[in-house]
Design a protein around this motif. Sequence first.
Motif, PDB file in Angstrom:
ATOM      1  N   ILE A  24       0.847  -1.197   0.000  1.00 26.69           N
ATOM      2  CA  ILE A  24       0.000   0.000   0.000  1.00 26.69           C
ATOM      3  C   ILE A  24       0.884   1.251   0.000  1.00 26.69           C
ATOM      4  CG2 ILE A  24      -1.998  -1.072   1.091  1.00 26.69           C
ATOM      5  CD1 ILE A  24      -1.095   0.401   3.693  1.00 26.69           C
ATOM      6  N   ALA A  25       0.330   2.336  -0.522  1.00 29.11           N
ATOM      7  CA  ALA A  25       1.059   3.604  -0.624  1.00 29.11           C
ATOM      8  C   ALA A  25       0.210   4.684   0.063  1.00 29.11           C
ATOM      9  CB  ALA A  25       1.289   3.956  -2.093  1.00 29.11           C
ATOM     10  N   PRO A  26       0.344   4.837   1.392  1.00 26.94           N
ATOM     11  CA  PRO A  26      -0.540   5.739   2.125  1.00 26.94           C
ATOM     12  C   PRO A  26      -0.409   7.196   1.688  1.00 26.94           C
ATOM     13  CG  PRO A  26       0.752   4.361   3.629  1.00 26.94           C
ATOM     14  CD  PRO A  26       1.315   4.168   2.260  1.00 26.94           C
ATOM     15  N   GLU A  27       0.806   7.627   1.315  1.00 29.67           N
ATOM     16  CA  GLU A  27       0.991   9.016   0.886  1.00 29.67           C
ATOM     17  C   GLU A  27       2.185   9.093  -0.058  1.00 29.67           C
ATOM     18  OE1 GLU A  27       1.332   9.994   5.045  1.00 29.67           O
ATOM     19  OE2 GLU A  27       3.311  10.838   4.688  1.00 29.67           O
ATOM     20  N   ASN A  28       2.390  10.277  -0.615  1.00 31.49           N
ATOM     21  CA  ASN A  28       3.438  10.536  -1.609  1.00 31.49           C
ATOM     22  C   ASN A  28       3.143   9.785  -2.914  1.00 31.49           C
ATOM     23  OD1 ASN A  28       4.833  12.147   0.262  1.00 31.49           O
ATOM     24  ND2 ASN A  28       5.791  10.333   1.149  1.00 31.49           N
ATOM     25  N   LEU A  29       3.977  10.107  -3.907  1.00 29.81           N
ATOM     26  CA  LEU A  29       3.785   9.470  -5.209  1.00 29.81           C
ATOM     27  C   LEU A  29       4.103   7.966  -5.083  1.00 29.81           C
ATOM     28  CD1 LEU A  29       3.006  10.725  -7.906  1.00 29.81           C
ATOM     29  CD2 LEU A  29       5.448  10.931  -8.432  1.00 29.81           C
ATOM     30  N   PRO A  30       3.234   7.081  -5.551  1.00 29.91           N
ATOM     31  CA  PRO A  30       3.564   5.650  -5.511  1.00 29.91           C
ATOM     32  C   PRO A  30       4.855   5.356  -6.283  1.00 29.91           C
ATOM     33  CG  PRO A  30       1.256   5.991  -6.081  1.00 29.91           C
ATOM     34  CD  PRO A  30       1.901   7.342  -6.120  1.00 29.91           C
ATOM     35  N   THR A  31       5.546   4.327  -5.874  1.00 33.59           N
ATOM     36  CA  THR A  31       6.800   3.955  -6.544  1.00 33.59           C
ATOM     37  C   THR A  31       6.669   2.532  -7.089  1.00 33.59           C
ATOM     38  OG1 THR A  31       7.795   2.888  -4.638  1.00 33.59           O
ATOM     39  CG2 THR A  31       8.064   5.291  -4.798  1.00 33.59           C
ATOM     40  N   SER A  32       7.741   2.073  -7.705  1.00 37.77           N
ATOM     41  CA  SER A  32       7.733   0.709  -8.251  1.00 37.77           C
ATOM     42  C   SER A  32       7.778  -0.336  -7.137  1.00 37.77           C
ATOM     43  CB  SER A  32       8.894   0.535  -9.222  1.00 37.77           C
ATOM     44  OG  SER A  32      10.080   0.929  -8.597  1.00 37.77           O
ATOM     45  N   ARG A  68      -5.361   5.925  -7.497  1.00 36.13           N
ATOM     46  CA  ARG A  68      -4.573   6.363  -6.325  1.00 36.13           C
ATOM     47  C   ARG A  68      -5.318   6.093  -5.021  1.00 36.13           C
ATOM     48  NH1 ARG A  68      -1.853   6.243  -3.066  1.00 36.13           N
ATOM     49  NH2 ARG A  68      -0.202   7.552  -2.228  1.00 36.13           N
ATOM     50  N   SER A  69      -6.654   6.316  -5.052  1.00 36.90           N
ATOM     51  CA  SER A  69      -7.433   6.168  -3.818  1.00 36.90           C
ATOM     52  C   SER A  69      -7.664   4.704  -3.447  1.00 36.90           C
ATOM     53  CB  SER A  69      -8.781   6.884  -3.957  1.00 36.90           C
ATOM     54  OG  SER A  69      -9.612   6.160  -4.845  1.00 36.90           O
ATOM     55  N   ARG A  70      -7.345   3.804  -4.357  1.00 33.93           N
ATOM     56  CA  ARG A  70      -7.592   2.383  -4.076  1.00 33.93           C
ATOM     57  C   ARG A  70      -6.365   1.671  -3.523  1.00 33.93           C
ATOM     58  NH1 ARG A  70     -11.069  -0.906  -8.227  1.00 33.93           N
ATOM     59  NH2 ARG A  70     -11.740  -1.785  -6.241  1.00 33.93           N
ATOM     60  N   ILE A  71      -5.269   2.421  -3.349  1.00 32.06           N
ATOM     61  CA  ILE A  71      -4.039   1.757  -2.892  1.00 32.06           C
ATOM     62  C   ILE A  71      -3.455   2.454  -1.656  1.00 32.06           C
ATOM     63  CG2 ILE A  71      -3.513   0.847  -5.188  1.00 32.06           C
ATOM     64  CD1 ILE A  71      -1.374   3.013  -5.492  1.00 32.06           C
ATOM     65  N   THR A  72      -4.291   3.189  -0.920  1.00 31.56           N
ATOM     66  CA  THR A  72      -3.783   3.961   0.239  1.00 31.56           C
ATOM     67  C   THR A  72      -3.803   3.161   1.528  1.00 31.56           C
ATOM     68  OG1 THR A  72      -5.976   4.791   0.785  1.00 31.56           O
ATOM     69  CG2 THR A  72      -4.648   6.143  -0.717  1.00 31.56           C
ATOM     70  N   GLY A  73      -4.589   2.070   1.572  1.00 30.54           N
ATOM     71  CA  GLY A  73      -4.736   1.328   2.821  1.00 30.54           C
ATOM     72  C   GLY A  73      -5.717   1.999   3.772  1.00 30.54           C
ATOM     73  N   ILE A  85      -3.783  -6.607  -1.562  1.00 28.48           N
ATOM     74  CA  ILE A  85      -2.352  -6.816  -1.801  1.00 28.48           C
ATOM     75  C   ILE A  85      -2.161  -8.123  -2.575  1.00 28.48           C
ATOM     76  CG2 ILE A  85      -0.153  -7.350  -0.625  1.00 28.48           C
ATOM     77  CD1 ILE A  85      -0.769  -4.513  -0.193  1.00 28.48           C
ATOM     78  N   ASN A  86      -1.211  -8.080  -3.498  1.00 30.23           N
ATOM     79  CA  ASN A  86      -0.798  -9.246  -4.281  1.00 30.23           C
ATOM     80  C   ASN A  86      -1.790  -9.641  -5.378  1.00 30.23           C
ATOM     81  OD1 ASN A  86       1.422 -10.811  -4.711  1.00 30.23           O
ATOM     82  ND2 ASN A  86       0.470 -12.615  -3.779  1.00 30.23           N
ATOM     83  N   LYS A  87      -2.891  -8.880  -5.498  1.00 34.48           N
ATOM     84  CA  LYS A  87      -3.871  -9.182  -6.546  1.00 34.48           C
ATOM     85  C   LYS A  87      -3.695  -8.198  -7.708  1.00 34.48           C
ATOM     86  CE  LYS A  87      -6.669 -12.542  -5.224  1.00 34.48           C
ATOM     87  NZ  LYS A  87      -6.649 -12.922  -3.940  1.00 34.48           N
ATOM     88  N   ASN A 272      -1.909  12.685  -3.135  1.00 34.77           N
ATOM     89  CA  ASN A 272      -0.705  12.033  -2.612  1.00 34.77           C
ATOM     90  C   ASN A 272      -0.345  12.507  -1.205  1.00 34.77           C
ATOM     91  OD1 ASN A 272      -0.042  10.347  -4.865  1.00 34.77           O
ATOM     92  ND2 ASN A 272       0.397  12.240  -5.983  1.00 34.77           N
ATOM     93  N   THR A 273      -1.268  13.264  -0.604  1.00 35.57           N
ATOM     94  CA  THR A 273      -1.002  13.861   0.702  1.00 35.57           C
ATOM     95  C   THR A 273      -1.773  13.119   1.783  1.00 35.57           C
ATOM     96  OG1 THR A 273      -0.881  15.971  -0.451  1.00 35.57           O
ATOM     97  CG2 THR A 273      -1.043  16.070   1.938  1.00 35.57           C
ATOM     98  N   ASN A 274      -1.117  12.917   2.911  1.00 28.59           N
ATOM     99  CA  ASN A 274      -1.788  12.329   4.054  1.00 28.59           C
ATOM    100  C   ASN A 274      -2.993  13.189   4.434  1.00 28.59           C
ATOM    101  OD1 ASN A 274      -2.345  12.010   6.960  1.00 28.59           O
ATOM    102  ND2 ASN A 274      -0.659  10.537   6.815  1.00 28.59           N
TER     103      ASN A 274
END
Length: 357
Positions: A24-32, A68-73, A85-87, A272-274
């Motif tokens: 999950i990527a709670p904040e900031n730009l997601p990375t690889s 973006r909103s689907r990967i924040t946790g 995760i993992n799907k 991308n902001t908390n």
Amino acid sequence: MGGGGGVAAATTVVESREWYLAAIAPENLPTSDHLKLRTVTVSLDYESIPDEQMALQLLLISVDPYLRSRITGRNDDLYLAQLPINKVITGYGIGRVVRSKNNNFSEGDIVVHPFFPIAEYCITPSDFVRKIDPTADISLPDYLSCLGVPGFTAWVGIKVIGNPDPGSNVFISAAAGGVGMFAGQLAKLKGCRVVGSTGSDEKVQVLKDEFGYDEAFNYHKETDFDAILTKYFPDGIDLYLDNVGGKMLEAVLNHVNKGARIPISGMISQYNTNPAEREGLKNLLNIVGKEVKMEGFLCGSFLNRFGEFSQQMEKYMKEGKIKPKHKIDQGIESFFENFVSLFSSSNVGKVIIQVAS
Ligand code: NAP
């Protein structure tokens, strides 16, 4: 058992690359580290496809900010469920039916799927899957832009919620993106004066030359938003379609006319902001005295009007009154770099990836 398609004579197992959520990527730009590509095998054997399902080959995938909103946790600003995760992750895509065990779909049909697994091949139920009419004389990318989510969101924002009178002063942010380019053109068709903000001088020119905006400005250069809105809206703003939120929304609230409408489609500057650090609005009180109607909306809540929308947009498109613009990249491997590019000012028009043809 259904029997919509052809029967595979021999065993067919294909290698399929797919994007999945690794962390999950709670904040900031997601990375690889968050979104990764892997290769899996998919059996296209007729017998291995569950009843009523089908095998699809992905042709085109739309790259959209809502992922973006689907990967924040988190579950705060979600309107679609958190992706597991993992799907494999999903997007709005177009594919070809390669095997079908569903009577409504046949091998060779071209279909739109709003939750297309971002994978070269997949086995999927038919829920939400819609066939494209091959005789309609519409290019496939147009189904992901003008006649897809961006076009529909712009239509709901301008025609349904905003509904401006001719001569109204309309402002649109992220004006050269998927939603913004159609919103501006729809407002022009309603006889409004339309101004857009965007992130480069090249895009300012595109807004004026190709999408018919009356005025446009580069918000990276014109950083005093109050001053620039004073310049372009001497008579105030009647309608603001908000795609970005943050400081731009706050500045707009200093320029609204009595009874102004603010349909809020999204707030990409905050994604991308908390949540605890997101920008607030100091002047929200302005909406009381000016009796401003601010309304967040999801295009998915207006699906009962999708038929009316597609008829109108298709007609506008065929009459040359609405012009789509696409940035089409090649290969499923380019998904991640295209996704993170949505949070910069580097694209013009709707971002799409051609996975196969
Ligand atoms: P898009 O085509 O991907 O365009 C996004 C654009 O936003 C970028 O090209 C960039 O253009 C601008 N942007 C990126 N980061 C920004 C920042 N920090 N500050 C200001 N602008 C920034 O996206 P889209 O599909 O048009 O979506 C636009 C908005 O509509 C998003 O907020 C999205 O979430 C929302 N949306 C809502 C719905 C709904 O049902 N409510 C449906 C679809 C989309 P410039 O910087 O050059 O302006």
